[in-house]
Design an enzyme around this catalytic site. Structure first.
Site, mmCIF file in Angstrom:
data_model
loop_
_atom_site.group_PDB
_atom_site.id
_atom_site.type_symbol
_atom_site.label_atom_id
_atom_site.label_comp_id
_atom_site.label_asym_id
_atom_site.label_seq_id
_atom_site.Cartn_x
_atom_site.Cartn_y
_atom_site.Cartn_z
ATOM 1 N N GLU A 296 0.849 -1.207 0.000
ATOM 2 C CA GLU A 296 0.000 0.000 0.000
ATOM 3 C C GLU A 296 0.879 1.249 0.000
ATOM 4 O O GLU A 296 1.892 1.305 0.706
ATOM 5 C CB GLU A 296 -0.882 -0.043 1.261
ATOM 6 N N HIS A 297 0.469 2.227 -0.813
ATOM 7 C CA HIS A 297 1.218 3.485 -0.978
ATOM 8 C C HIS A 297 2.628 3.221 -1.519
ATOM 9 O O HIS A 297 3.546 3.985 -1.258
ATOM 10 C CB HIS A 297 1.274 4.278 0.337
ATOM 11 N N THR A 298 2.763 2.133 -2.241
ATOM 12 C CA THR A 298 4.047 1.842 -2.884
ATOM 13 C C THR A 298 3.995 2.178 -4.373
ATOM 14 O O THR A 298 5.033 2.367 -4.992
ATOM 15 C CB THR A 298 4.385 0.346 -2.739
ATOM 16 N N ASP A 299 2.786 2.265 -4.946
ATOM 17 C CA ASP A 299 2.724 2.386 -6.419
ATOM 18 C C ASP A 299 3.332 3.701 -6.903
ATOM 19 O O ASP A 299 4.163 3.719 -7.803
ATOM 20 C CB ASP A 299 1.309 2.134 -6.981
ATOM 21 N N ASP B 274 -4.687 0.801 -9.409
ATOM 22 C CA ASP B 274 -6.106 0.515 -9.615
ATOM 23 C C ASP B 274 -6.395 0.247 -11.094
ATOM 24 O O ASP B 274 -7.091 -0.707 -11.449
ATOM 25 C CB ASP B 274 -6.971 1.699 -9.146
ATOM 26 N N TYR C 179 -4.032 12.187 1.481
ATOM 27 C CA TYR C 179 -3.408 11.299 0.487
ATOM 28 C C TYR C 179 -2.379 12.064 -0.351
ATOM 29 O O TYR C 179 -1.228 11.652 -0.481
ATOM 30 C CB TYR C 179 -4.481 10.686 -0.414
ATOM 31 N N LEU D 63 -12.656 0.726 -2.903
ATOM 32 C CA LEU D 63 -12.575 -0.404 -3.836
ATOM 33 C C LEU D 63 -12.453 0.084 -5.283
ATOM 34 O O LEU D 63 -12.693 -0.653 -6.220
ATOM 35 C CB LEU D 63 -13.813 -1.301 -3.683
HETATM 36 C C1 GLA Z 1 -5.421 4.683 -3.827
HETATM 37 C C2 GLA Z 1 -4.738 5.070 -5.132
HETATM 38 C C3 GLA Z 1 -3.725 4.000 -5.560
HETATM 39 C C4 GLA Z 1 -2.760 3.670 -4.425
HETATM 40 C C5 GLA Z 1 -3.537 3.386 -3.133
HETATM 41 C C6 GLA Z 1 -2.604 3.195 -1.963
HETATM 42 O O1 GLA Z 1 -6.218 3.558 -4.009
HETATM 43 O O2 GLA Z 1 -5.703 5.242 -6.146
HETATM 44 O O3 GLA Z 1 -3.022 4.434 -6.709
HETATM 45 O O4 GLA Z 1 -1.833 4.695 -4.245
HETATM 46 O O5 GLA Z 1 -4.442 4.423 -2.820
HETATM 47 O O6 GLA Z 1 -1.840 2.054 -2.112
#
Ligand code: GLA
Length: 374
Positions: free
Chosen positions: A32-35, A160, A210, A114
């Site tokens: 999570e929060h790695t992309d 996503d 975010y 989601l």
């Molecule tokens: C949201 C963003 C994704 C990703 C997640 C955290 O869903 O749309 O790109 O950064 O948060 O992993």
């Protein structure tokens, strides 16, 4: 109007259109929060979806089947932003888009983390691409959808969109977010199920911290680049590099970087645990991920923590964590199949006693990515 949870309800309404599409939501097993930090993540498309029908028309009209609104493009609804974003980017790239009539709705909960907004954006792009024969490849559609979503104000990554376009039944996608390449990883553990529990705290990333995390990481990457420690992304670092960068960063920046490095490592370890079928290891990694998101990356909230606290002390659940951007939305739980009904019942009761809120819950069956159904 109550949202129907029966996909057939929506499919019936979109089938009269010339073309019809299904765009799924997604879960993220871990990473999570790695992309947006060029790291790796492990999402999967799920069965709950947005269904969308489209036909050519003399004037453009969009119908949201839920709550039953028909509108032109000049109105100001939250969801219309994603459709307009998709149209704007296609227009910039391919010239004007002829008028059309579109209807959409689905059993994918909104604001639950989601990716319902991304599913709508990807479905719109795919529908316009097919209807007007724009000949855009899936990779290009993915990139356009990422840019369209960033334009809507959330400076996110590509997790996503890649999972919505490429999801596959019973598989997660291990995405290398520096190159956007991915590989399929079997995501089923015998006798266990993935359950999603929604806090009911609306997760609107645009109004949350975010973007601040995303900007903070860009700033850190800038410092590390200037000091020639990385070429591009924080995720190029490993645990062994931490002493090297300690003095380049403030305490706060250092903690963010350490979280990203550790979460990347957890993705690798999680894949190994999945491959060897070790539910225990998977569960521990989920809980460790949540701790990092809560205490180091600081994107959790009391409601998410309450659901994970229940999971931590319940033998029916191997592990759980918050999922997606955070600040609300859902948690993901890995639960013994034979106990999943009683588990859901108990955690929902616990949650309403703790918070006074109602938690929606469902089993997140892993399904195929975006498909044209007509
Ligand atoms: C949201 C963003 C994704 C990703 C997640 C955290 O869903 O749309 O790109 O950064 O948060 O992993």
């Amino acid at each position: 109007m109550m949202m129907s949870t029966d996909p057939a309800h929506y499919i019936e309404k979109i089938l009269p259109y010339d073309m019809a599409f299904r765009a799924p939501g997604r879960i993220n097993l871990i990473g999570e929060h790695t992309d947006y930090n060029g790291g790796c993540c492990l999402p999967a498309a799920i069965l709950p979806s947005i269904y969308l029908g489209i036909s050519p028309s003399s004037v453009t009209l969009v119908e949201a089947l839920n709550p039953g609104i028909v509108t032109g493009l000049s109105e100001d609804h939250d969801w219309l932003r994603y459709i307009k974003g998709a149209i704007r980017h296609l227009t910039e790239r391919f010239g004007s888009i002829p008028p059309f009539r579109m209807a959409f709705g689905g059993d994918l909960p909104i604001g639950a983390g989601l990716s319902s907004s991304t599913a709508l954006c990807c479905a719109t792009m795919s529908a316009l691409n097919a209807l007007f024969d724009l000949q855009i490849t899936k990779d290009e559609l993915t990139r356009l959808s990422v840019i369209a979503e960033q334009d809507s104000g959330v400076i996110g990554g590509m997790m996503d969109q890649i999972s919505i376009f490429n999801g596959r039944k019973d598989r997660a996608l291990m995405i290398h977010c520096d190159t956007w390449n991915f590989e399929y990883i079997p995501a089923l553990l015998p006798d266990y199920r993935w359950l999603v529990i929604d806090t009911g705290v609306q997760h609107r990333l645009i109004d949350s911290d975010y973007n601040n995390r995303s900007f903070a990481c860009q700033e850190i990457a800038g410092i590390l680049k200037r000091n020639q420690v990385v070429h591009e992304f924080i995720s190029e670092l490993t645990h062994d590099d931490l002493p090297l960068i300690r003095n380049l960063l403030s305490d706060e920046q250092y903690i963010l970087v350490r979280y990203v490095i550790e979460e990347n490592q957890r993705v690798q370890n999680f894949i190994n645990a999945l491959r060897s079928g070790s539910v225990l290891d998977c569960g521990e990694l989920l809980l460790a991920s949540h701790e990092g998101l809560k205490n180091e990356y600081r994107v959790s909230c009391p409601e998410l923590d309450s659901l994970v606290d229940f999971a931590r002390h319940d033998a029916r659940c191997a592990g759980a964590r918050m999922m997606g951007g955070g600040f609300g939305g859902s948690t993901l739980h890995l639960v013994d199949h034979s106990d999943s009904v009683s588990y859901l019942n108990d955690i929902q009761n616990y949650y309403s006693l703790q918070t006074g809120r109602t938690a929606r819950a469902f089993e997140a069956s892993i399904g195929d990515g975006l498909t044209r159904i007509k």
